[in-house]
Design a protein around this motif. Structure first.
Motif, PDB file in Angstrom:
ATOM      1  N   GLU A   1      -3.292  -8.101  -5.822  1.00  0.00           N
ATOM      2  CA  GLU A   1      -2.972  -6.826  -6.478  1.00  0.00           C
ATOM      3  C   GLU A   1      -4.192  -5.920  -6.552  1.00  0.00           C
ATOM      4  OE1 GLU A   1       0.104  -5.621  -7.897  1.00  0.00           O
ATOM      5  OE2 GLU A   1       0.692  -7.051  -6.363  1.00  0.00           O
ATOM      6  N   CYS A   2      -5.334  -6.516  -6.805  1.00  0.00           N
ATOM      7  CA  CYS A   2      -6.557  -5.713  -6.896  1.00  0.00           C
ATOM      8  C   CYS A   2      -6.882  -5.114  -5.523  1.00  0.00           C
ATOM      9  CB  CYS A   2      -7.701  -6.591  -7.388  1.00  0.00           C
ATOM     10  SG  CYS A   2      -9.244  -5.697  -7.614  1.00  0.00           S
ATOM     11  N   ALA A   3      -6.764  -5.926  -4.477  1.00  0.00           N
ATOM     12  CA  ALA A   3      -7.044  -5.435  -3.115  1.00  0.00           C
ATOM     13  C   ALA A   3      -6.114  -4.287  -2.764  1.00  0.00           C
ATOM     14  CB  ALA A   3      -6.902  -6.577  -2.112  1.00  0.00           C
ATOM     15  N   VAL A   4      -4.861  -4.477  -3.091  1.00  0.00           N
ATOM     16  CA  VAL A   4      -3.834  -3.494  -2.746  1.00  0.00           C
ATOM     17  C   VAL A   4      -4.056  -2.183  -3.506  1.00  0.00           C
ATOM     18  CG1 VAL A   4      -1.401  -3.007  -3.132  1.00  0.00           C
ATOM     19  CG2 VAL A   4      -2.083  -5.144  -2.023  1.00  0.00           C
ATOM     20  N   ALA A   5      -4.404  -2.307  -4.759  1.00  0.00           N
ATOM     21  CA  ALA A   5      -4.607  -1.108  -5.565  1.00  0.00           C
ATOM     22  C   ALA A   5      -5.847  -0.349  -5.099  1.00  0.00           C
ATOM     23  CB  ALA A   5      -4.742  -1.484  -7.040  1.00  0.00           C
ATOM     24  N   LEU A   6      -6.924  -1.098  -4.893  1.00  0.00           N
ATOM     25  CA  LEU A   6      -8.194  -0.453  -4.548  1.00  0.00           C
ATOM     26  C   LEU A   6      -8.116   0.329  -3.253  1.00  0.00           C
ATOM     27  CD1 LEU A   6     -10.844  -3.170  -5.415  1.00  0.00           C
ATOM     28  CD2 LEU A   6     -10.505  -0.964  -6.539  1.00  0.00           C
ATOM     29  N   LYS A   7      -7.320  -0.153  -2.342  1.00  0.00           N
ATOM     30  CA  LYS A   7      -7.263   0.525  -1.045  1.00  0.00           C
ATOM     31  C   LYS A   7      -6.820   1.984  -1.203  1.00  0.00           C
ATOM     32  CE  LYS A   7      -2.848   1.245  -0.076  1.00  0.00           C
ATOM     33  NZ  LYS A   7      -2.095   0.581  -1.049  1.00  0.00           N
ATOM     34  N   ASN A   8      -6.004   2.279  -2.194  1.00  0.00           N
ATOM     35  CA  ASN A   8      -5.601   3.664  -2.436  1.00  0.00           C
ATOM     36  C   ASN A   8      -6.798   4.532  -2.787  1.00  0.00           C
ATOM     37  OD1 ASN A   8      -2.802   4.282  -2.132  1.00  0.00           O
ATOM     38  ND2 ASN A   8      -2.370   2.827  -3.761  1.00  0.00           N
ATOM     39  N   ALA A   9      -7.618   4.013  -3.696  1.00  0.00           N
ATOM     40  CA  ALA A   9      -8.777   4.778  -4.126  1.00  0.00           C
ATOM     41  C   ALA A   9      -9.731   5.006  -2.960  1.00  0.00           C
ATOM     42  CB  ALA A   9      -9.493   4.037  -5.250  1.00  0.00           C
TER      43      ALA A   9
END
Lengths: 347, 347
Positions: B192-200
């Motif tokens: 989830e962290c990897a997936v979220a960070l990619k947006n930023a």
């Protein structure tokens, strides 16, 4: 002011003359026997015929290969600017004449697989080819940087690697400009391996482009499939970097470089053609005359992995992407991405 | 044959109906109060008005939110298909009515920063919002997959994460098709962290696109600078993943997803506009009405890092890219990529 002698007048080597002269150094650009026309034209007009740019107006002198000793006389740094197809020529003809007291910085990217399957990088290869008792500081450039954009002074982030951090810092001071940003690393194996592998995997990611646009090129590019191959590339490259004893941070150079290479010219073109359904021989025919380091790197990396698998050190099934690329290149396999083999379970 | 109830009829949620029905399951697609028109149109014509695709002709039934209980009756799986702006609505209204004996699979991507700076993912958030004594298996989808291409049955590689590998395997069996490939992971925090960070970070990479094309958009895209930001993204994300205790393999999902997101619509657009020189407010004005998860994720990630820096756990200087993005979004800073701060020395 330092004197930087660049031997090899290809696109990237010549593009380095921009940050070098921008930093008030003198550049001596020496053509290999294959660069004769490039040097002649540049000397006459300042125009580089394959980089397709005017080279810096001041601070640069041109030499044909006959004058290489003159170009090295009094130099502070020597640059190896040949492609991977020129390394043997460079090792045989230039390494012996570089003074021991100046460092060599090599822009040649790639790896060589020895007979026993071990992969070595060009700095290691050059070291092994040094004449008896000769000592030379051999350093190299990695990182995502295309020659055209460097010549256009677009912001680029590269990494200089070598054994001695003080020599690296000195090299950095010569080349660093407001647009050419340089990290340093003493992990030569890691940097070089990351840089080389990205060529092989860029070919792999580009297969998805060809698959999407189809045989006649009329289809629409898709990104999910490219991203899947991109992720798998990072997975396999991480594993290979670990195998060669590289620091894990090198995946940063791999990732950035993979990104830019998928958009670059030659590697994307061969991968796309293969993905469109052309056989390897047909694709190579279409790209006749173009040097394709990705083909060599992919073959060498696969050979290395097969040899490790043979010895029981790794499982071939951990590297489905590079093995498939190798099968396409060297065994006439059709493109049939092993998507299911990319799936994993992390418990 | 299983019954899959999807709550939220946005693009990605609705696109999931392709692999779901392709696998001979029955899909019940339930609109949120905001999806009323989407459901009406799809019921009448089979056309999804924002996904802009005909939905599967058979195996799919449409429900307005009033009938959500009916849609959940006898279902084998519930899908949370709302965007990150709908999670509170989902937590308050839907979580309480999902039967305990069926698993929830969430496609909502993102992270929430709690008041103390800690970041939690939506599965964790949903868990914290469960009614007293209620137990529910909460799973989530990550990985690079755009809804349009999923609907077009392009090959896509995703990851399902959750606590129980057997439930994950069961979910995989429901959705896996010849084009939808599913890895599994019990490292929910990492995925989830990897997936979220990619947006930023996709917003950050896109800044280079805007810088290259310039204020009037007439310039040529450059890749060296994008690649430099791409590499820096991997560097910072690796560090953040370590901070949240995620397995290092999650950088694979981050990298692939970052790649596809830079080509995706909304995040690329805001980053490009900012890079072109528009202020954050001007850029948001141009994208009026578009939901931009990247803005929220970047702000939250930066808040988390600032809070860790305040506690002395990290140095802000290790995260120059996300901090600069945050400064642009939340402090009116102009785009001025801190290239030099990306340089490193590895000795």
């Amino acid at each position: 002011m330092s004197i930087i002698t660049i031997i090899g007048a290809g696109q990237m080597a010549s593009a380095l003359s921009f940050p070098a002269t921008g930093n008030n150094n003198k550049v001596r650009l020496v053509g290999t026997p294959l660069d004769r026309n490039i040097i002649d034209t540049a000397k006459d007009t300042g125009f580089h015929s394959t980089l397709k740019r005017q080279l810096p107006k001041t601070g640069i002198e041109y030499y044909q290969i006959e004058d290489v000793n003159k170009a090295l006389d009094g130099a502070d740094v020597a640059i190896c600017g040949v492609s991977s197809f020129g390394v043997d020529w460079f090792a045989d003809n230039i390494l012996p004449i570089i003074p021991e007291d100046i460092p060599l910085l090599s822009i040649t990217k790639g790896m060589i697989t020895k007979e026993d399957g071990e992969m070595i990088n060009y700095p290691q290869y050059f070291l092994s080819k040094l004449p008896c008792n000769k000592k030379l500081s051999i350093n190299a450039v990695g990182g995502p940087c295309t020659s055209y954009e460097l010549a256009d002074k677009d912001n680029s982030e590269v990494v200089f690697c070598g054994e001695d951090i003080n020599i690296l810092r000195n090299l950095k001071s010569l080349f660093e400009t407001s647009y050419y940003h340089i990290s340093l690393s003493t992990d030569i194996v890691g940097v070089e391996c990351a840089v080389a592998l990205k060529n092989a995997y860029a070919l792999g990611v580009s297969l998805a482009i060809g698959l999407a646009i189809g045989p006649d090129g009329s289809g629409k590019e898709h990104y999910n499939s490219q991203a899947a191959l991109f992720g798998q590339s990072i997975k396999e490259a991480k594993h290979i970097l670990k195998l060669v004893g590289a620091g894990e941070e090198n995946i940063i150079y791999f990732g950035g470089d993979l990104y830019v290479t998928v958009f670059g010219g030659r590697t994307r073109r061969i991968g796309t053609l293969l993905g469109q359904g052309f056989s390897f021989d047909e694709a190579m025919e279409q790209l006749k005359g173009v040097t394709l380091e990705s083909i060599i790197i992919a073959s060498r990396a696969a050979k290395h992995i097969r040899s490790l698998a043979y010895k029981g050190i790794v499982k071939l099934s951990d590297f489905p992407m590079i093995i498939h690329i190798d099968d396409i290149i060297n065994s006439g396999a059709s493109v049939d991405i092993p998507w299911k083999a990319f799936e994993s379970e992390k418990i």
